[in-house]
Write an enzyme that holds these catalytic residues in place. Structure first.
Site, PDB file in Angstrom:
ATOM      1  N   LYS A 116       0.800  -1.218   0.000  1.00 50.01           N
ATOM      2  CA  LYS A 116       0.000   0.000   0.000  1.00 50.01           C
ATOM      3  C   LYS A 116       0.833   1.268   0.000  1.00 50.01           C
ATOM      4  CE  LYS A 116      -4.389  -0.551   1.777  1.00 50.01           C
ATOM      5  NZ  LYS A 116      -5.298  -0.691   2.891  1.00 50.01           N
ATOM      6  N   GLU A 200      -4.389   9.308   7.179  1.00 57.22           N
ATOM      7  CA  GLU A 200      -5.113   9.952   6.073  1.00 57.22           C
ATOM      8  C   GLU A 200      -6.272  10.785   6.601  1.00 57.22           C
ATOM      9  OE1 GLU A 200      -6.604   7.037   3.375  1.00 57.22           O
ATOM     10  OE2 GLU A 200      -4.631   6.622   2.509  1.00 57.22           O
ATOM     11  N   HIS A 235     -16.784  -4.944   3.215  1.00 61.86           N
ATOM     12  CA  HIS A 235     -15.774  -4.917   2.147  1.00 61.86           C
ATOM     13  C   HIS A 235     -16.016  -5.965   1.069  1.00 61.86           C
ATOM     14  CE1 HIS A 235     -13.812  -1.934   4.574  1.00 61.86           C
ATOM     15  NE2 HIS A 235     -13.855  -2.757   5.591  1.00 61.86           N
ATOM     16  N   ARG A 292      -5.835  -7.616 -12.109  1.00 60.38           N
ATOM     17  CA  ARG A 292      -6.520  -8.806 -12.656  1.00 60.38           C
ATOM     18  C   ARG A 292      -7.814  -8.362 -13.325  1.00 60.38           C
ATOM     19  NH1 ARG A 292      -8.051  -8.428  -7.126  1.00 60.38           N
ATOM     20  NH2 ARG A 292     -10.269  -7.938  -7.065  1.00 60.38           N
TER      21      ARG A 292
END
Ligand code: MV4
Length: 669
Positions: A116, A200, A235, A292
């Site tokens: 990340k 963040e 999620h 992908r």
């Protein structure tokens, strides 16, 4: 172009890839686990090879085995689908070493997007917008707090090695920062073995908007517009659509160009998705890149008329992208709903079992590579890796199908989705179909008031109290039961010549139950049909038509249509776009079961034989009604306790029987 490829996956995506390969004249090799020997993906491929036991670690994740099979069968390339080995850089590398083409990006691009914080650092240099924050190496607690103070609260702490929402902490004010940081670092080290965090600005009502990108080996890269996947649960995406509601052409271009810049920064090749998190005002920030083909790629195919698997194959074979950016257009609106074997009422627990009955809306007006035929309003596409009779096993993802619809605009697509969900019938396991229908019909979704908290915020509307079955629902179940008795009866209870129907005012009580309680439906035989009594109402019921489980009945003249599927002690009634599972309590069937071992079916109480439905010597299936007796003013059906043969009939219509008397001689098969 390749002449043969190996598909290193299972389920719907393996079938999806095979469909395009066959359309292009490419032979396919399936690999499968012991659990999938009879799976659809094996049936649709030209060749298949067993690669190991059911657990994915011992089969679909066995990179060495899969490469060995590709070489042995003469496949030139491997399509990894999604999940399993699709984002495994070592597998991509191993394919190349073995002289096989990995149908996906270079291993270096997978690696670059894997971490990340490293991906964010790289995106920053490529001018891809990032959420205001700090993602550097300085992990000193007071330094991080200064950063948070600078960014402004609320802030979000994220584990750098995290994903899928794990290791995140919202911090509302400076005083709470230290405690949240300690807790976030503890979870990060326990979950990922790495306690590095980033800070963040916290977006309070974000949308998930992702851009489909495609790059070839010759330096071309385009964006195939966006998908809005804001409707998620823990999620997991639930509904996806394209284009994103409210998207302006200017913002679409800005996001598309940012996504292309992200792909170019990592030397991307093939199909990829750049995920952004967007504020309600449309401002957007890079989140991550999925290297992908994604589950939700069909909505992009529906609005562009393209076949993304075809593009993947062409790019992997070294061909240039089939279209340039300025030749790409959006046509209409597409929605995808993921139909899962899960129980929304029980916390979305996966539901394992066999698809005993599967009826889907017919796929219409869509062809891979051609898109939606113009001038025709609806298109329905179903991508599925299972058929009626197949099992959903505990080993793999319990997705049953992706239901994809298209319309000229969002309102039309929504109406098609609602209708398609109403026509989607599954018996044998719990599904989220009714939940999806409530969701697409809910105010917030239909008004496109989207953000990642939509499901949580609308719990009350999405999880209503169980609805009690009504007379029409119970009447459909009863009509199906009576019709089944007619079919298996030597003595047709519907025919005017039937002695027992003419017998007068016999009343039979059918005992049904659902989540709202128990429902006793009284059925009385009348000259012109039946009387159906429930909850203070008494209606004349007639059977208009019956074909398989599809019934048309009349209740006091009003037509009621439905499908009824019996699965053991359960009656599944589908009517008005809803599914009513009913428990049917047939005490005599169970009384008979206990006796069946001795080959005897006995009267549970004294009574009179009112119908003999079985013929001597006939072979019957378990559950077939054999005989009806009246006892204590109620009718009781004696059903076959197992598959077997009726060896002898011991009573005739009108005979009195004593409690415990053997009614017929039955031999289980
Ligand atoms: C966020 C956020 C709000 N603000 N970052 C969740 C998973 C991870 N990939 C990123 N996630 C989020 N990051 C900031 N600065 C809210 C989420 C988030 C979310 C994002 C996309 C889709 C669904 C989500 C559900 C909950 C939280």
């Amino acid at each position: 172009m390749f002449t043969k490829i190996l598909i290193a996956n299972r389920g719907e995506i393996a079938c999806r890839v095979a469909a395009t390969a066959h359309r292009l004249g490419i032979k396919t090799v399936a690999v499968y686990s012991e659990a999938d020997a009879n799976a659809k993906h094996v049936a649709v491929c030209d060749e298949s090879v067993l690669i190991g036991p059911a657990p994915a670690k011992e089969s679909y994740l066995r990179a060495d085995k899969i490469i060995e099979v590709a070489l042995a069968t003469g496949a030139q390339a491997i399509h990894p689908g999604y999940g399993f080995l699709s984002e495994n850089e070592d597998f991509a590398e191993a394919c190349a070493k073995a002289g096989l083409v990995f149908i996906g990006p270079p291993a270096s691009a997978i690696r670059a997007m894997g971490s990340k914080s490293a991906a964010k650092a790289l995106m920053e240099t490529a001018d891809v917008p990032l959420v205001p924050g700090y993602h550097g190496d300085n992990q000193d607690a007071s330094f991080l707090q200064q950063q948070a103070d600078r960014i402004g609260y609320p802030v979000l702490l994220k584990a750098s090695a995290g994903g899928g929402g794990k290791g995140m902490r919202i911090v509302e004010k400076s005083e709470d920062f230290k405690a949240a940081l300690d807790s976030c670092k503890r979870e990060a080290i326990n979950s990922f073995g790495d306690d590095k965090v980033l800070v963040e600005k916290y977006l309070t009502r974000p949308r998930h908007i992702e851009i489909q990108v495609f790059a070839d080996t010759r330096g071309n890269c385009v964006y195939l517009f966006e998908r809005d996947c804001s409707v998620q649960r823990r999620h997991q995406k639930v509904l996806e659509e394209a284009p994103a509601p409210g998207m302006t052409p200017e913002r679409r271009r800005a996001m598309g160009e940012a996504a292309v810049a992200a792909a170019k920064a990592v030397g991307y090749v093939g199909a990829g998705t750049v995920e952004f998190i967007a504020n309600q005002d449309g401002s957007f920030y890079f989140m991550e890149m999925n290297t992908r083909l994604q589950v939700e790629h069909p909505v992009t195919e529906m609005i562009t008329g393209l076949d993304l698997v075809e593009w993947q194959l062409r790019v992997a074979a070294g061909e240039p992208l089939p279209k340039k950016q300025d030749a790409l257009r959006i046509h209409g609106h597409a929605l995808e709903a993921r139909i899962y074997a899960e129980n929304p009422e029980k916390g979305f627990l996966p539901s394992i079992g066999t698809l005993r009955h599967l009826h889907t809306p017919p796929a219409v007006n869509f062809e891979l590579g051609k898109g939606v035929a113009e001038g025709r309003p609806a298109a329905i596409r179903i991508d599925s890796g299972v058929r009626a009779g197949d099992a959903i096993s505990p080993f793999y993802d319990p997705m049953i199908a992706k239901l994809i619809v298209w319309g000229e605009d969002r309102a039309e697509a929504l109406a098609h989705m609602s209708q398609a969900l109403a026509d989607y019938q599954v018996v044998g396991l719990a599904t989220n179909v009714a939940f999806l229908k409530r969701l697409v019909e809910s105010g917030p979704f239909s008004q496109a008031d989207l953000d990642t908290g939509l499901i949580e915020r609308n719990r009350d509307a999405l999880f209503p109290a169980p609805q009690a079955a009504t007379l029409p629902v119970l009447a459909l179940a009863a009509a199906s039961l009576l019709a089944a008795e007619r079919h298996s009866a030597a003595n047709d209870p519907w025919a005017d010549t039937s002695g027992w129907r003419m017998n007068g005012q016999l009343v039979r009580s059918l005992d049904f139950g659902d989540d709202a309680g128990r429902h006793l439906l009284r059925i009385g035989y009348a000259r012109d049909g039946w009387r159906a009594g429930y909850d203070g109402r008494d209606a004349l019921m007639t059977l208009v038509a019956e074909d398989g489980g599809q019934l048309v009945i009349k209740l006091d003249g009003a037509t009621v249509r439905g499908t009824v599927v019996r699965d053991g002690d359960k009656f599944h009634v589908f009517t008005g776009g809803a599914h009513y599972p009913l428990d049917y309590n047939d005490p005599l069937a169970h009384a008979g079961e206990a006796e069946a071992e001795g080959g005897r079916l006995t009267a549970p109480m004294p009574g009179k034989i009112v119908a003999v439905l079985a013929e001597k010597g006939s072979t019957v299936e378990k559950g077939t009604p054999l005989l009806i007796m009246e006892a204590m003013k109620m009718e009781h059906t004696i059903a076959a306790p197992a598959n077997g043969t009726v060896e002898d009939l011991l009573y005739a219509v009108g005979d009195q029987v004593a409690e415990g008397a053997q009614l017929l001689a039955f031999k289980a098969a």
